[in-house]
Design a protein around this motif. Structure first.
Motif, PDB file in Angstrom:
ATOM      1  N   PHE A  27       0.777  -1.141   0.014  1.00  0.00           N
ATOM      2  CA  PHE A  27       0.062  -0.039   0.091  1.00  0.00           C
ATOM      3  C   PHE A  27       0.875   1.263  -0.059  1.00  0.00           C
ATOM      4  O   PHE A  27       0.433   2.141  -0.724  1.00  0.00           O
ATOM      5  CB  PHE A  27      -0.965   0.062   1.257  1.00  0.00           C
ATOM      6  CG  PHE A  27      -1.722   1.096   1.331  1.00  0.00           C
ATOM      7  CD1 PHE A  27      -2.807   1.519   0.363  1.00  0.00           C
ATOM      8  CD2 PHE A  27      -1.390   2.394   2.085  1.00  0.00           C
ATOM      9  CE1 PHE A  27      -3.419   2.659   0.414  1.00  0.00           C
ATOM     10  CE2 PHE A  27      -2.151   3.341   2.236  1.00  0.00           C
ATOM     11  CZ  PHE A  27      -3.393   3.648   1.404  1.00  0.00           C
ATOM     12  N   LYS A  31       0.361   4.124  -2.624  1.00  0.00           N
ATOM     13  CA  LYS A  31      -0.049   5.481  -2.125  1.00  0.00           C
ATOM     14  C   LYS A  31       1.129   6.623  -2.583  1.00  0.00           C
ATOM     15  O   LYS A  31       0.742   7.569  -3.119  1.00  0.00           O
ATOM     16  CB  LYS A  31       0.077   5.548  -0.480  1.00  0.00           C
ATOM     17  CG  LYS A  31      -0.171   6.664  -0.010  1.00  0.00           C
ATOM     18  CD  LYS A  31       0.080   6.767   1.548  1.00  0.00           C
ATOM     19  CE  LYS A  31      -0.116   8.047   2.181  1.00  0.00           C
ATOM     20  NZ  LYS A  31       0.130   7.780   3.739  1.00  0.00           N
ATOM     21  N   THR A  69     -10.352  -2.875  -2.448  1.00  0.00           N
ATOM     22  CA  THR A  69      -9.875  -2.303  -1.312  1.00  0.00           C
ATOM     23  C   THR A  69      -8.622  -1.333  -1.187  1.00  0.00           C
ATOM     24  O   THR A  69      -8.581  -0.352  -0.525  1.00  0.00           O
ATOM     25  CB  THR A  69      -9.150  -3.505  -0.091  1.00  0.00           C
ATOM     26  OG1 THR A  69     -10.326  -4.553  -0.345  1.00  0.00           O
ATOM     27  CG2 THR A  69      -9.058  -3.335   1.303  1.00  0.00           C
ATOM     28  N   GLY A  73      -8.470   2.757   0.132  1.00  0.00           N
ATOM     29  CA  GLY A  73      -7.629   3.339   0.999  1.00  0.00           C
ATOM     30  C   GLY A  73      -6.830   4.586   0.052  1.00  0.00           C
ATOM     31  O   GLY A  73      -6.649   5.624   0.619  1.00  0.00           O
TER      32      GLY A  73
END
Length: 361
Positions: A27, A31, A69, A73
């Motif tokens: 992630f 990100k 998912t 985020g």
């Protein structure tokens, strides 16, 4: 011209090579990629879905995040960029996909879309007991058409009583709905059936380039999509997919590409080829066929732009001028370095992005 990024949701991105950057799809990485993309003014980011990798020495795509998912985020840590998640129609019921999409849209109102994945690799779904048999190769776009019909009914009306061959709704409800009752749909069909599906049901369709430094090789495919769109009377645009391998000079960039090619992970490529050969019904233009062609399978045979920053900018401007093109989606050999170079060295040279003044990350 809109520019987007195909997020590295699977390990090692899109290079099936032992000498390419090797990394896991965290992630934190995604990100950083999407925030850097947003800061440089990129317009959208899309995350694929892959449920079983190709193995080999690089364990290619054996490690993948889940698309919805991840996107939820990312929606919470971005402000402007549009985000697309991928829905595997064999693994995710349409009513659940509709609710998940409405939830992400609530996190990022008006900034979310869904990429429809019909599924062409039996091994992905057979491992979960979800492969419907080889008949799926012939009817997958009919199944997808029903799927999208249910999505749109739930988003628009909050209720579906759809009854079809593959999906049956019995007073199925959805609330809350997306604010304007609409979420963009992306498709990725390259075959005749895929193009017809996109023209009838999608807002955008990915168009795959091919070859190295042949930016206009996708012109015929884009024209075919536009022909289908005119038939339906719908506004459907092409999103062209390209890999960028750039450096300070043409020679340095080509040296990188040759090294990736010469160190291909042949075991992973063999697995991919076996999966694509399972479908005897698709024509030569279908996605599963084109990505596994032996001359360039190391990067899925997607169009690849290799050269100096100036050379790559010139080719991107050529792509932007292809009639019907609404956007270009990019992948990079090294994502963080690649987006940095795009934002600082390539984008300022683009005629198709003239006037963009993004902030510096």
């Amino acid at each position: 011209m809109d520019i987007g990024v195909f997020l590295p949701i699977g390990n090692n991105g899109w290079l099936i090579s032992k000498s390419a950057p090797q990394y896991l799809p965290t992630f934190a990485l995604n990100k950083a990629v999407v925030q850097k993309s947003e800061a440089y003014g990129l317009d959208f980011a899309l995350s694929m879905i892959k449920l079983k990798g190709f193995g080999g020495e690089t364990e290619f795509w054996d490690h993948c995040l889940e698309s919805f998912t991840l996107t939820a985020g990312l929606a919470a840590v971005t402000e402007r960029i549009k985000l697309y998640a991928s829905a595997p129609i064999l693994a995710l019921p349409p009513a659940m996909a509709a609710r998940m999409a409405a939830t992400v849209d609530a996190i990022a109102p008006g900034r979310f879309g869904v990429n429809i994945v019909t599924g062409w690799a039996p091994g992905e779904y057979a491992q979960m007991g979800l492969w419907p048999g080889d008949a799926h190769f012939g009817n997958r776009y009919a199944r997808a058409a029903e799927y999208v019909t249910v999505l749109k009914q739930l988003w628009r009306e909050g209720r579906s009583d759809f009854r079809g061959e593959f999906h049956t709704m019995d007073g199925c409800v959805l609330s809350p709905r997306p604010a304007d009752g609409h979420i963009d749909i992306v498709a990725a069909g390259q075959s005749g059936n895929g193009m017809r599906f996109a023209a009838e049901h999608a807002d955008y369709n990915f168009v795959l380039g091919s070859g190295v430094n042949t930016p206009l090789a996708l012109a015929d495919t884009t024209a075919a999509l536009m022909t289908e769109a005119r038939r339906t009377g719908r506004d459907v645009g092409a999103l062209s997919l390209f890999m960028i391998i750039a450096a300070g000079t043409d020679a340095a960039a080509h040296a990188k590409w040759r090294d990736y090619h010469d160190h291909a992970d042949h075991a992973a490529l063999a697995y991919m080829s076996g999966e694509t050969d399972a479908d005897a019904t698709d024509d030569a233009s279908a996605t599963a066929r084109t990505i596994a062609l032996p001359e360039g399978a190391v990067n899925f045979n997607m169009g690849t732009l290799v050269g100096s920053f100036e050379t790559v900018a010139g080719m991107l401007d050529e792509i932007a001028e292809v009639p019907g093109t609404k956007g270009i989606m990019l992948v990079f050999d090294d994502f963080l370095e690649g987006i940095e170079n795009f934002g600082t060295r390539i984008q300022p040279l683009l005629r198709c992005r003239a006037g963009r003044t993004p902030k510096t990350p």
